[in-house]
Design a protein around this motif. Structure first.
Motif, short mmCIF file in Angstrom:
data_model
loop_
_atom_site.label_atom_id
_atom_site.label_comp_id
_atom_site.label_asym_id
_atom_site.label_seq_id
_atom_site.Cartn_x
_atom_site.Cartn_y
_atom_site.Cartn_z
N GLY A 274 -23.38 0.21 1.29
CA GLY A 274 -22.83 -1.14 1.37
C GLY A 274 -21.66 -1.35 0.43
N GLU A 275 -21.79 -0.88 -0.80
CA GLU A 275 -20.70 -1.00 -1.77
C GLU A 275 -19.50 -0.17 -1.33
N GLY A 276 -19.75 1.01 -0.81
CA GLY A 276 -18.65 1.85 -0.35
C GLY A 276 -17.86 1.17 0.75
N VAL A 277 -18.54 0.58 1.70
CA VAL A 277 -17.87 -0.15 2.78
C VAL A 277 -17.09 -1.33 2.21
N SER A 278 -17.74 -2.11 1.35
CA SER A 278 -17.08 -3.30 0.79
C SER A 278 -15.87 -2.94 -0.05
N VAL A 279 -16.04 -2.00 -0.95
CA VAL A 279 -14.96 -1.66 -1.87
C VAL A 279 -13.80 -0.97 -1.15
N TYR A 280 -14.12 0.00 -0.32
CA TYR A 280 -13.04 0.79 0.27
C TYR A 280 -12.47 0.20 1.56
N LEU A 281 -13.30 -0.38 2.40
CA LEU A 281 -12.78 -0.94 3.66
C LEU A 281 -12.23 -2.35 3.49
N VAL A 282 -12.79 -3.11 2.58
CA VAL A 282 -12.30 -4.47 2.34
C VAL A 282 -11.31 -4.48 1.16
N GLY A 283 -11.66 -3.81 0.08
CA GLY A 283 -10.85 -3.87 -1.14
C GLY A 283 -9.53 -3.15 -1.06
N VAL A 284 -9.48 -2.00 -0.42
CA VAL A 284 -8.24 -1.22 -0.38
C VAL A 284 -7.10 -1.99 0.29
N PRO A 285 -7.31 -2.57 1.48
CA PRO A 285 -6.20 -3.33 2.07
C PRO A 285 -5.74 -4.50 1.19
N ILE A 286 -6.67 -5.14 0.52
CA ILE A 286 -6.32 -6.25 -0.37
C ILE A 286 -5.44 -5.76 -1.51
N VAL A 287 -5.85 -4.68 -2.16
CA VAL A 287 -5.09 -4.15 -3.29
C VAL A 287 -3.71 -3.66 -2.84
N LEU A 288 -3.65 -2.97 -1.73
CA LEU A 288 -2.35 -2.48 -1.24
C LEU A 288 -1.42 -3.65 -0.93
N PHE A 289 -1.95 -4.70 -0.34
CA PHE A 289 -1.16 -5.89 -0.04
C PHE A 289 -0.66 -6.56 -1.32
N MET A 290 -1.55 -6.70 -2.31
CA MET A 290 -1.18 -7.35 -3.56
C MET A 290 -0.14 -6.52 -4.33
N GLU A 291 -0.30 -5.21 -4.33
CA GLU A 291 0.68 -4.37 -5.01
C GLU A 291 2.04 -4.46 -4.32
N LYS A 292 2.03 -4.53 -3.00
CA LYS A 292 3.28 -4.67 -2.25
C LYS A 292 3.97 -5.99 -2.61
N LEU A 293 3.18 -7.07 -2.68
CA LEU A 293 3.74 -8.36 -3.07
C LEU A 293 4.30 -8.33 -4.49
N LYS A 294 3.56 -7.69 -5.37
CA LYS A 294 3.99 -7.61 -6.77
C LYS A 294 5.30 -6.83 -6.89
N LYS A 295 5.42 -5.72 -6.16
CA LYS A 295 6.66 -4.93 -6.19
C LYS A 295 7.82 -5.71 -5.59
N LYS A 296 7.56 -6.41 -4.49
CA LYS A 296 8.60 -7.22 -3.85
C LYS A 296 9.09 -8.30 -4.80
N LYS A 297 8.17 -8.93 -5.50
CA LYS A 297 8.53 -9.97 -6.47
C LYS A 297 9.36 -9.37 -7.59
N SER A 298 8.98 -8.19 -8.05
CA SER A 298 9.71 -7.52 -9.12
C SER A 298 11.15 -7.22 -8.69
N VAL A 299 11.33 -6.72 -7.46
CA VAL A 299 12.66 -6.43 -6.94
C VAL A 299 13.47 -7.71 -6.82
N ASN A 300 12.85 -8.77 -6.31
CA ASN A 300 13.54 -10.06 -6.18
C ASN A 300 13.97 -10.61 -7.53
N GLU A 301 13.12 -10.46 -8.55
CA GLU A 301 13.46 -10.93 -9.89
C GLU A 301 14.63 -10.14 -10.46
#
Length: 186
Positions: free
Chosen positions: A143-170
């Motif tokens: 259950g943890e494996g599914v939650s962390v890797y199937l739910v968490g990975v897309p969230i983290v990748l999206f947030m890192e992409k937003l953070k990098k985009k913000k950094s470039v914009n700044e």
């Protein structure tokens, strides 16, 4: 959106705690018990991106465990397991730069700590037979494996992409401001 002020960090912590709790309450029949799929555990990867997420996921876990009627030792030690796992995930995020590696390694902490720690707490809080411990470890690991890797990975990748985009914009904004200032001086 990703400012580093104390207020922004506090707000992010509260939002993460609220999201954790909301996801648990929305999926409550499967988010609690010996066999569980707590999708909110996917948020345990957020400390890779935001250090304050460490407190956010722990606070969300505490609220859920308290409101759902868990035994007090389960509320306390279950929350401590989540806090400890999130802290280790944060430390991995600081020490490993390669995104894929830090996600795989950082995600292992919530999976393993919860899979092996929670059944011990449940055994002492609610009783049970020794063979049930290993079954609980197996089900929590899955259950943890599914939650962390199937739910968490897309969230983290999206947030890192937003953070990098913000950094470039700044950076672009700062360069533009510097160029305008130079023109005004001339």
């Amino acid at each position: 959106m990703f400012r580093n002020s104390a207020t922004a960090k506090l707000v992010r912590t509260g939002i993460i705690a609220a999201l954790y709790a909301a996801l648990c309450f929305l999926t409550f029949p499967i988010a609690s018990g010996a066999i569980q799929l707590r999708l909110s555990e996917g948020l345990c990867l957020l400390p890779l991106v935001f250090p304050e997420a460490t407190i956010g996921v722990a606070a969300g876990c505490f609220v859920v465990n308290l409101v759902t009627g868990c035994a007090i030792p389960d509320v306390i030690f279950g929350t401590l397991i989540t806090l400890t796992a999130a802290t280790f995930t944060y430390l991995i995020g600081k020490s490993i730069k390669k995104t894929a590696v830090k996600i795989v390694v950082g995600g292992a902490f919530p999976v393993l700590f919860n899979a092996f720690g929670l059944p011990l707490i449940w055994y002492f809080c609610y009783g049970g037979l020794e063979y049930v411990y290993m079954l609980s470890v197996l089900f929590l690991f899955l259950g943890e494996g599914v939650s962390v890797y199937l739910v968490g990975v897309p969230i983290v990748l999206f947030m890192e992409k937003l953070k990098k985009k913000k950094s470039v914009n700044e950076e672009n904004s700062a360069t533009k401001t510097e160029n305008e200032t130079e023109k005004q001086i001339k």
